[in-house]
Design a protein around this motif. Structure first.
Motif, PDB file in Angstrom:
ATOM      1  N   THR A  37      41.221 -16.866  -5.927  1.00  0.00           N
ATOM      2  CA  THR A  37      42.321 -17.086  -6.896  1.00  0.00           C
ATOM      3  C   THR A  37      42.206 -18.462  -7.550  1.00  0.00           C
ATOM      4  OG1 THR A  37      43.692 -15.742  -5.441  1.00  0.00           O
ATOM      5  CG2 THR A  37      44.841 -16.897  -7.188  1.00  0.00           C
ATOM      6  N   THR A  38      41.565 -19.390  -6.831  1.00  0.00           N
ATOM      7  CA  THR A  38      41.411 -20.750  -7.383  1.00  0.00           C
ATOM      8  C   THR A  38      40.435 -20.784  -8.553  1.00  0.00           C
ATOM      9  OG1 THR A  38      40.586 -20.989  -5.141  1.00  0.00           O
ATOM     10  CG2 THR A  38      41.695 -22.858  -6.035  1.00  0.00           C
ATOM     11  N   MET A  40      43.225   0.091  -2.398  1.00  0.00           N
ATOM     12  CA  MET A  40      43.909  -1.099  -2.915  1.00  0.00           C
ATOM     13  C   MET A  40      42.967  -2.260  -2.618  1.00  0.00           C
ATOM     14  SD  MET A  40      47.809  -1.961  -2.083  1.00  0.00           S
ATOM     15  CE  MET A  40      47.920  -2.088  -0.357  1.00  0.00           C
ATOM     16  N   VAL A  41      42.901  -3.262  -3.497  1.00  0.00           N
ATOM     17  CA  VAL A  41      42.049  -4.419  -3.175  1.00  0.00           C
ATOM     18  C   VAL A  41      42.914  -5.671  -3.140  1.00  0.00           C
ATOM     19  CG1 VAL A  41      39.928  -3.439  -4.153  1.00  0.00           C
ATOM     20  CG2 VAL A  41      41.442  -4.796  -5.619  1.00  0.00           C
ATOM     21  N   TRP A  42      42.388  -6.713  -2.464  1.00  0.00           N
ATOM     22  CA  TRP A  42      43.086  -7.997  -2.571  1.00  0.00           C
ATOM     23  C   TRP A  42      42.096  -9.068  -3.011  1.00  0.00           C
ATOM     24  CZ3 TRP A  42      42.058  -6.860   2.788  1.00  0.00           C
ATOM     25  CH2 TRP A  42      41.419  -7.870   3.521  1.00  0.00           C
ATOM     26  N   ILE A  43      42.656 -10.057  -3.695  1.00  0.00           N
ATOM     27  CA  ILE A  43      41.862 -11.212  -4.130  1.00  0.00           C
ATOM     28  C   ILE A  43      42.210 -12.341  -3.175  1.00  0.00           C
ATOM     29  CG2 ILE A  43      41.468 -12.854  -6.009  1.00  0.00           C
ATOM     30  CD1 ILE A  43      42.031 -10.637  -7.987  1.00  0.00           C
ATOM     31  N   VAL A  80      43.788   0.996  -9.657  1.00  0.00           N
ATOM     32  CA  VAL A  80      43.889   0.585  -8.260  1.00  0.00           C
ATOM     33  C   VAL A  80      44.841  -0.623  -8.128  1.00  0.00           C
ATOM     34  CG1 VAL A  80      41.812  -0.850  -8.381  1.00  0.00           C
ATOM     35  CG2 VAL A  80      42.506   0.084  -6.203  1.00  0.00           C
ATOM     36  N   PRO A  81      45.780  -0.586  -7.169  1.00  0.00           N
ATOM     37  CA  PRO A  81      46.676  -1.734  -6.999  1.00  0.00           C
ATOM     38  C   PRO A  81      45.921  -2.971  -6.519  1.00  0.00           C
ATOM     39  CG  PRO A  81      47.519   0.211  -5.838  1.00  0.00           C
ATOM     40  CD  PRO A  81      46.111   0.523  -6.257  1.00  0.00           C
ATOM     41  N   VAL A  82      46.381  -4.131  -6.962  1.00  0.00           N
ATOM     42  CA  VAL A  82      45.717  -5.391  -6.608  1.00  0.00           C
ATOM     43  C   VAL A  82      46.738  -6.359  -6.018  1.00  0.00           C
ATOM     44  CG1 VAL A  82      44.322  -7.317  -7.476  1.00  0.00           C
ATOM     45  CG2 VAL A  82      44.110  -5.068  -8.538  1.00  0.00           C
ATOM     46  N   LEU A  83      46.402  -6.901  -4.850  1.00  0.00           N
ATOM     47  CA  LEU A  83      47.234  -7.923  -4.213  1.00  0.00           C
ATOM     48  C   LEU A  83      46.542  -9.261  -4.455  1.00  0.00           C
ATOM     49  CD1 LEU A  83      47.562  -6.150  -0.730  1.00  0.00           C
ATOM     50  CD2 LEU A  83      49.133  -5.971  -2.641  1.00  0.00           C
ATOM     51  N   VAL A  84      47.288 -10.239  -4.888  1.00  0.00           N
ATOM     52  CA  VAL A  84      46.668 -11.542  -5.184  1.00  0.00           C
ATOM     53  C   VAL A  84      47.231 -12.590  -4.230  1.00  0.00           C
ATOM     54  CG1 VAL A  84      46.206 -13.275  -6.957  1.00  0.00           C
ATOM     55  CG2 VAL A  84      46.505 -10.880  -7.614  1.00  0.00           C
ATOM     56  N   LYS A  85      46.344 -13.157  -3.425  1.00  0.00           N
ATOM     57  CA  LYS A  85      46.781 -14.227  -2.517  1.00  0.00           C
ATOM     58  C   LYS A  85      46.971 -15.520  -3.303  1.00  0.00           C
ATOM     59  CE  LYS A  85      45.188 -12.695   1.912  1.00  0.00           C
ATOM     60  NZ  LYS A  85      44.919 -13.259   3.228  1.00  0.00           N
ATOM     61  N   ASN A  86      47.823 -16.389  -2.785  1.00  0.00           N
ATOM     62  CA  ASN A  86      48.013 -17.664  -3.484  1.00  0.00           C
ATOM     63  C   ASN A  86      46.705 -18.465  -3.423  1.00  0.00           C
ATOM     64  OD1 ASN A  86      49.563 -18.365  -0.542  1.00  0.00           O
ATOM     65  ND2 ASN A  86      48.123 -19.894  -1.223  1.00  0.00           N
ATOM     66  N   PRO A  87      46.481 -19.327  -4.457  1.00  0.00           N
ATOM     67  CA  PRO A  87      45.286 -20.180  -4.379  1.00  0.00           C
ATOM     68  C   PRO A  87      45.426 -21.129  -3.185  1.00  0.00           C
ATOM     69  CG  PRO A  87      46.708 -20.855  -6.206  1.00  0.00           C
ATOM     70  CD  PRO A  87      47.290 -19.592  -5.649  1.00  0.00           C
ATOM     71  N   ILE A  88      44.297 -21.605  -2.671  1.00  0.00           N
ATOM     72  CA  ILE A  88      44.303 -22.518  -1.528  1.00  0.00           C
ATOM     73  C   ILE A  88      45.181 -23.749  -1.797  1.00  0.00           C
ATOM     74  CG2 ILE A  88      42.804 -24.214  -0.371  1.00  0.00           C
ATOM     75  CD1 ILE A  88      41.828 -21.805   0.734  1.00  0.00           C
ATOM     76  N   THR A 107      40.600  -3.832   1.068  1.00  0.00           N
ATOM     77  CA  THR A 107      39.655  -4.903   1.435  1.00  0.00           C
ATOM     78  C   THR A 107      39.646  -5.980   0.351  1.00  0.00           C
ATOM     79  OG1 THR A 107      37.486  -5.299   2.420  1.00  0.00           O
ATOM     80  CG2 THR A 107      37.483  -4.043   0.369  1.00  0.00           C
ATOM     81  N   GLU A 108      39.021  -7.109   0.686  1.00  0.00           N
ATOM     82  CA  GLU A 108      38.972  -8.232  -0.260  1.00  0.00           C
ATOM     83  C   GLU A 108      37.795  -8.091  -1.218  1.00  0.00           C
ATOM     84  OE1 GLU A 108      39.128 -12.127   1.509  1.00  0.00           O
ATOM     85  OE2 GLU A 108      38.291 -13.091  -0.272  1.00  0.00           O
ATOM     86  N   VAL A 109      38.051  -8.368  -2.506  1.00  0.00           N
ATOM     87  CA  VAL A 109      36.959  -8.397  -3.478  1.00  0.00           C
ATOM     88  C   VAL A 109      36.887  -9.787  -4.100  1.00  0.00           C
ATOM     89  CG1 VAL A 109      36.971  -5.929  -4.046  1.00  0.00           C
ATOM     90  CG2 VAL A 109      38.511  -7.466  -5.272  1.00  0.00           C
ATOM     91  N   ALA A 110      35.654 -10.263  -4.305  1.00  0.00           N
ATOM     92  CA  ALA A 110      35.516 -11.616  -4.848  1.00  0.00           C
ATOM     93  C   ALA A 110      34.638 -11.639  -6.097  1.00  0.00           C
ATOM     94  CB  ALA A 110      34.941 -12.550  -3.793  1.00  0.00           C
ATOM     95  N   ASN A 111      34.043 -10.491  -6.450  1.00  0.00           N
ATOM     96  CA  ASN A 111      33.273 -10.436  -7.684  1.00  0.00           C
ATOM     97  C   ASN A 111      33.198  -8.991  -8.197  1.00  0.00           C
ATOM     98  OD1 ASN A 111      31.160  -9.101  -6.254  1.00  0.00           O
ATOM     99  ND2 ASN A 111      30.356 -11.087  -5.587  1.00  0.00           N
TER     100      ASN A 111
END
Ligand code: PEP
Ligand code: MN
Length: 357
Positions: free
Chosen positions: A111-112, A103-106, A129-137, A85-89
């Motif tokens: 990311t911005t 696993m979490v994704w940002i 825990v593995p982390v997936l990082v999406k590109n910034p907007i 799932t997505e984590v933002a904080n």
């Protein structure tokens, strides 16, 4: 140099690519489990669902929160799939880890923000825990790389990237335009980093998910991150871009995964590659010659008090090149972009010349 460790959950069977699929948002226990059962039966190993949803405008569905983490626990125990799932904080990280998220994704919006990424990295310190990082907007590679550096700095080593396209203004086919050269450059800057593609957010449209998925594999993506909903028409978020499980199955069945070139392929391509290399070298020599001439014109303008930028000249030559290009079947946008780049460099050289003389 960032040390990247392999994420076992992204291992794919030979001839396949890693697949992470699931709904945009976890809406109810029934919706989550329905979707998870279908995807598990299709062989998907990692299930995605947004628990906290960052919405562009307030007043839209913002996720089901903590209760959704329990639904994801049921997905794990019932289907054996891993969940993400997505984590933002920091609070999201703590709650997600407590409930056994694998696993979490940002998300792209997070990311911005270097503050938010740092907060997440600190909350992950000491976990594995593995982390997936999406590109910034926005199309800023350094911001994307900065996020990996912050995570690596907190000891997070199981990392992967997700290319989900970039925001742009005005008429466009895709909701977020892919800029394939950015993940290509990311791969060069962080060797060994797996890069997945999210064709769902990139396209914003169900019918474009399959072609974009194939395009991503053609660009050597290591896997796909796709939104699937049991009833997309009634989804509480991103309803236009989610696939039904059946559509997802069709897509997965049609994808062509490329093989590595063998000796015979390399032998066949060699003469073509040699010709291309010769042309590329000629382009460099011609450009060097071009900028030498630029220098002479620059000196003249300087001496006779003329402005460096002469817009009329720029417009005329640009139109001549576009029309000559189209006579040879070259794409108009490509020619404009190419000439814009050459022209910008020409202006830069003239300015630099003037100030160093
Ligand atoms: C998502 O994957 O649900 C999401 C919100 O994506 P993005 O951060 O790419 O917008
Ligand atoms: Mn979504």
């Amino acid at each position: 140099m960032i040390d990247i460790k392999k994420i076992g959950l992204l291992d794919a069977q030979p001839g396949r690519c890693a697949m992470i699929a699931g709904p945009c948002s976890a809406e109810s226990e029934t919706q989550v489990l329905d979707c998870a059962r279908s995807l598990a039966s299709l062989g998907v190993k990692v299930f995605r669902a947004g628990v906290w949803k960052p919405r562009t405008r307030p007043g839209n569905f913002e996720g089901s929160g903590l209760q959704a983490l329990q639904w994801l626990q049921s997905v794990k125990s019932e289907t054996g799939m891993a969940v993400t799932t997505e984590v933002a904080n920091a609070r999201h990280v703590e709650d997600a880890l407590k409930s056994g998220i694998d696993m979490v994704w940002i998300g792209a919006r997070t990311t911005t923000s270097p503050f938010a990424v740092q907060e997440i990295a600190d909350a992950l310190r000491g976990t594995d825990v593995p982390v997936l990082v999406k590109n910034p907007i926005n199309a800023e590679l350094e911001l994307w790389i900065g996020a990996f550096e912050r995570l690596a700095g907190a000891g997070v080593t199981h990392l992967a990237a997700i290319h989900r396209g970039f925001s742009s203004y005005g008429e466009r086919i895709y909701r977020y335009s892919p800029q394939w050269q950015i993940p290509i450059e990311l791969r060069r800057r962080i060797p060994g980093l797996p890069i997945l593609c999210d064709p769902s957010h990139m396209s914003g449209r169900r019918d474009l998910v399959a072609p974009l998925s194939q395009m991503a594999l053609d660009m050597k993506a290591d896997g796909l991150f796709i939104e699937v909903h049991p009833d997309p028409e009634h989804a509480l978020s991103d309803k236009k871009q989610q696939l039904t499980p059946t559509e997802f199955q069709e897509l997965a069945g049609k994808l062509i995964r490329h093989r590595e070139p063998k000796q015979a392929d390399l032998k066949f391509m060699k003469p073509y590659r040699e010709q291309l290399e010769e042309i590329d070298l000629k382009l460099i020599h011609d450009l060097a010659e071009r900028f030498r001439i630029t220098g002479s014109i620059g000196d003249y303008k300087n001496l006779h008090n003329l402005a460096i930028l002469q817009p009329d000249r720029y417009n005329t030559i640009s139109e001549i090149l576009v029309s000559e290009g189209s006579r040879h079947g070259l794409d108009e946008n490509f020619i404009r972009l190419l000439f814009e780049t050459i022209h910008a460099e020409s202006i830069r050289c003239q300015i630099e010349n003037k100030h160093t003389k």
